[in-house]
Design an enzyme around this catalytic site. Structure first.
Site, PDB file in Angstrom:
ATOM      1  N   ASP A 134      -1.934   4.279  -5.349  1.00  0.00           N
ATOM      2  CA  ASP A 134      -1.656   3.257  -6.355  1.00  0.00           C
ATOM      3  C   ASP A 134      -0.973   2.009  -5.825  1.00  0.00           C
ATOM      4  O   ASP A 134      -0.555   1.162  -6.621  1.00  0.00           O
ATOM      5  CB  ASP A 134      -0.796   3.861  -7.472  1.00  0.00           C
ATOM      6  CG  ASP A 134       0.533   4.400  -6.956  1.00  0.00           C
ATOM      7  OD1 ASP A 134       0.678   4.569  -5.723  1.00  0.00           O
ATOM      8  OD2 ASP A 134       1.427   4.663  -7.786  1.00  0.00           O
ATOM      9  N   GLU A 135      -0.844   1.842  -4.517  1.00  0.00           N
ATOM     10  CA  GLU A 135      -0.192   0.628  -4.027  1.00  0.00           C
ATOM     11  C   GLU A 135      -0.665   0.279  -2.627  1.00  0.00           C
ATOM     12  O   GLU A 135      -1.117   1.129  -1.870  1.00  0.00           O
ATOM     13  CB  GLU A 135       1.336   0.771  -4.047  1.00  0.00           C
ATOM     14  CG  GLU A 135       1.877   1.833  -3.123  1.00  0.00           C
ATOM     15  CD  GLU A 135       3.405   1.839  -3.086  1.00  0.00           C
ATOM     16  OE1 GLU A 135       4.020   0.744  -3.021  1.00  0.00           O
ATOM     17  OE2 GLU A 135       3.982   2.937  -3.112  1.00  0.00           O
TER      18      GLU A 135
END
Length: 325
Positions: free
Chosen positions: A105-106
């Site tokens: 997610d990043e």
């Protein structure tokens, strides 16, 4: 590095929980907790509605249930999260080949060489946020800064769906009012120690000389926190990360109480690791096991082995380590 850089840190907002709310409209606006609520379960992540109750990732599921009795617990769907992550990462790579994923997610993006095609850092960040939303229905918060550390801090300040830009030359001013909890490497113990010495904000560190910090924290930590407080971080965005370890683990709803049960699990996990190593054409020199007891006490043990991808060698080492616990 003397060359001016433009670094983006893009961080999806409550990623797993947001996907569940996207795919199940009845969950929207409700406290969603991804993970189980059993004695062995931990929270993977939770929606912003659940965070208002004090719930956070890695919290035992039973504690999350106590804090939020009306919370809705859902099982993780890692295959779905991985597919969405691939879509997001492909959007990042449309703007630069220099993308460094940190998790599903990043990621960091170095867009220093992309301005002639896509505009400045803020323009690219707005485009990325818009494209991610259009492609996935999810929001992403982005920090834009001259270095990785400041970009990561910036991305967290106005979540969810935030955009914070720190122009060149303004990092110290941006960091100064923030708590020392925003310093990389400043855990709870370090925060307490600094507070006891009157250091509560990054600005307090900025007002210390390097020698004062080295005297207070030691050579290595003094230099590290001095540089962080100034926003001095010249680490490059590394686009190709080779995994340094391959692992499999399993959390059980009920305790394993017998040697044979534990042995069978270790064999199964060892075989899974060996299979993945052979698939990736990798060999390992260290076998490590992690054992978590009913009271959440965690024990880690490791042993060196000749370079191997053999299930048998991994099994033998894992069982020997377990016998020694």
């Amino acid at each position: 590095m003397d060359k001016l850089r433009t670094i983006l840190h893009a961080d999806m907002d409550a990623f797993y929980a947001a996907i569940e709310q996207r795919d199940r409209p009845e969950l929207r606006g409700k406290p969603v907790i991804v993970g189980g609520d059993g004695r062995r379960s931990v929270v993977s992540t939770c929606s912003y509605e659940a965070r208002r109750y004090g719930i956070h990732s890695a919290m035992p599921g039973t504690r999350a249930r106590q804090l939020c009795p009306n919370g809705i617990f859902v099982r993780p769907r890692m295959d779905v999260y991985s597919q969405v992550s691939e879509t997001i990462q492909s959007i990042f790579r449309q703007y630069t080949p220099l993308v460094e994923p940190l998790a599903l997610d990043e990621a960091f993006m170095d867009v220093s060489g992309s301005s002639h095609l896509y505009g400045d850092g803020e323009t690219i960040a707005r485009s990325v946020r818009r494209e991610v939303l259009n492609a996935t229905g999810l929001t992403v918060s982005v920090g834009v800064a001259p270095c990785k550390y400041v970009a990561k801090v910036a991305s967290d300040l106005e979540k969810p769906d935030g955009l914070v830009v720190v122009p060149e030359g303004s990092a110290m001013e941006f960091l100064a009012p923030l708590s020392v909890s925003h310093l990389w490497g400043a855990g709870k113990g370090m925060q307490t120690f600094l507070g006891e010495h009157g250091v509560r904000t990054i600005g307090d560190i900025q007002r210390c000389s390097l020698q004062e910090l080295k005297g207070l924290l030691g050579e290595s930590s003094g230099i590290h926190f001095y540089n962080m407080s100034l926003g001095a971080d010249d680490r490059p965005v590394v686009s190709d990360h080779i995994a340094k370890s391959i692992s499999n683990e399993h959390t059980f709803v009920e305790d394993l109480t017998g040697w044979e049960q534990c042995k069978n699990v270790l064999i199964k996990l060892s075989d899974l690791v060996g299979r993945r190593m052979r698939k990736d054409h990798r060999h390992g020199r260290t076998v490590r096991i992690k054992v978590r007891y009913g009271d959440f006490k965690t024990l880690n043990r490791q042993i060196g082995v000749p370079p191997t991808d053999s299930d048998f060698v991994i099994r033998k080492a894992a069982l020997a380590l377990f016998n020694a616990t």
